[in-house]
Design an enzyme around this catalytic site. Structure first.
Site, short mmCIF file in Angstrom:
data_model
loop_
_atom_site.label_atom_id
_atom_site.label_comp_id
_atom_site.label_asym_id
_atom_site.label_seq_id
_atom_site.Cartn_x
_atom_site.Cartn_y
_atom_site.Cartn_z
N HIS A 93 -9.47 9.36 3.12
CA HIS A 93 -9.09 8.29 3.46
C HIS A 93 -9.97 7.81 4.97
CE1 HIS A 93 -5.39 7.91 1.19
NE2 HIS A 93 -6.02 7.04 1.10
N GLY A 94 -10.61 7.05 5.50
CA GLY A 94 -10.90 6.14 6.69
C GLY A 94 -12.60 6.87 6.14
N ASP A 98 0.61 -1.14 -0.11
CA ASP A 98 -0.15 0.05 0.35
C ASP A 98 0.75 0.96 0.06
OD1 ASP A 98 -2.40 1.37 0.22
OD2 ASP A 98 -2.90 1.50 2.70
N HIS A 99 0.26 1.85 0.08
CA HIS A 99 0.54 4.07 0.25
C HIS A 99 2.52 3.54 0.66
CE1 HIS A 99 -3.42 4.62 0.03
NE2 HIS A 99 -3.19 5.58 -0.35
N ASN A 144 -9.83 0.02 -1.67
CA ASN A 144 -9.16 -0.29 -1.08
C ASN A 144 -10.25 -0.69 0.61
OD1 ASN A 144 -6.66 -0.09 -2.41
ND2 ASN A 144 -6.44 2.03 -1.02
N GLU A 199 -4.45 8.52 6.85
CA GLU A 199 -4.34 7.21 6.24
C GLU A 199 -2.76 6.66 7.09
OE1 GLU A 199 -4.89 4.58 3.08
OE2 GLU A 199 -5.80 3.82 4.21
N HIS A 232 -9.29 4.80 -3.56
CA HIS A 232 -8.86 4.70 -2.45
C HIS A 232 -9.53 5.40 -1.68
CE1 HIS A 232 -4.39 4.38 -3.48
NE2 HIS A 232 -4.91 3.41 -3.94
ZN LIG Z 1 -4.55 7.02 -1.69
#
Ligand SMILES: [Zn+2]
Length: 353
Positions: A221-222, A104-105, A280, A177, A258
């Site tokens: 994200h989240g 990942d990232h 994701n 994230e 994402h």
């Molecule tokens: Zn991302």
């Protein structure tokens, strides 16, 4: 398709099949053999491919929090990612499904981690004729676009001979994230333009067609309370149309989603029809894993206060309740259900026979 970890042409063909048939492979962040097994168990129950991904922090956790993980070296993150990938390789065939392994990232300051994983891929390729991982994600979205693309070009050249897929990010996904906080990002950066996205295609495609793009379309994200960022999966269609006109190909882009946690089923459906091949999932499965333990503790509280003594008697033993296999299994079964739900949301299901 064979059971176990797949890479290269076989895996790329699976992603193309997903794009053509409007489903996506869900990618779950895993931080332990327990969470890996939960994803594999769900995949086995569905009879469908699943993707396991390790973040830099998650990989270090797999190796063990006590190990040194110095800036500029990230030795524990490299070790944990390689150990995690090898664990998946060893057990995946027994689950009877194709499994994709991804990292990942990786932001600019984490490039030593990326280099370390590629070293492991090259060693594995030398021995087995395929890389250890299917794909790696390079997130240079915080850098200027020109630099982002230039670094991606450099790495894709190293990855192409092994047929490793590069996932890159252009534009900024909001939120937090793995310790990277983008919650203060200016609003216009949260939406990519068709020109930005096409510039990636134009630069990477001559090296290898095996790359995917995480473009920004108001994703975060989240899970957050609804704010002023509006998720616009319709934008993905604009990216495809623009790239399609430039190349003369139908939907030439392979896009990834994402920050999918908390999205509505309609938003996901629009993203799928616009060529999303991977999404994701982290926050939602983290909650599911924890909720398994929460519910178990609430139901069995009286059995979990000491080694001896419970509501059935002062001298009754509680070993069968506090054995980690008991309560970790409760986490796993809860996560398995959430992984299956994610497969359904992404239409990663077998047609009803
Ligand atoms: Zn991302």
């Amino acid at each position: 398709m064979k059971a176990g970890v797949i890479t290269g042409d076989v895996a790329w063909a699976l992603l193309q099949h997903a794009k053509e048939n409007k489903y996506a492979i869900p990618a779950f962040n895993c931080t332990s053999t327990s969470t890996v097994n939960s994803v594999l168990e769900a995949g086995m129950k569905m009879g469908r491919p699943v993707m396991i991904q390790f973040s830099e922090g998650g990989a270090a956790f797999i190796a063990g929090k006590a190990l040194p993980n110095e800036k500029g070296k990230l030795q524990a993150s490299i070790l944990g990612a390689v150990a995690g990938a090898n664990f998946v390789r060893n057990v995946a065939p027994a689950y009877g499904i194709p499994v994709l392994v991804h990292s990942d990232h990786c932001a600019k300051k984490l490039l030593p981690w990326f280099d370390g994983m590629l070293d492991a891929d090259e060693a594995f390729f030398k021995a087995h004729g395929e890389p250890l991982f299917l794909s790696h994600m390079l997130d240079l979205s915080e850098e200027p676009d020109e630099e982002n693309i230039a670094i991606c070009v450099k790495y894709l050249k190293r990855m192409a001979p092994m047929k490793i897929i590069l996932e890159m990010e252009i534009g900024i996904t909001g939120g937090v994230e793995d310790g990277v906080d983008n919650s203060g990002t200016a609003k216009e950066k949260l939406y990519s333009t068709p020109e930005d996205v096409y510039a990636v295609y134009e630069n990477l495609n001559p090296i290898s067609p095996m790359f995917t793009i995480a473009a920004a379309f108001g994703n975060v994200h989240g899970v957050y309370k609804a704010g002023n960022v509006v998720l616009s999966p319709k934008l993905l269609g604009d990216f495809q149309d623009y790239a399609g006109k430039k190349t003369g190909k139908d939907k030439p882009l392979c896009l990834v989603f994402h920050g999918g946690s908390g999205s509505t089923k309609e938003e996901i459906a629009t993203a799928l029809s616009n060529g999303i091949v991977k999404m994701n999932i982290d926050t939602d499965t983290q909650w599911a894993y924890w909720e398994g333990l929460l519910k178990f503790y609430k139901a069995k509280e009286g059995y979990l206060q000491g080694q001896i003594g419970n509501p059935e008697g002062e001298d009754k033993p509680n070993k069968s309740y506090y054995d980690p296999r008991k309560w970790i299994r409760e986490c796993e079964t809860s996560m398995v259900k959430r992984v299956q739900e994610a497969c359904q949301d992404l239409s990663n299901v077998n047609p009803a026979s």
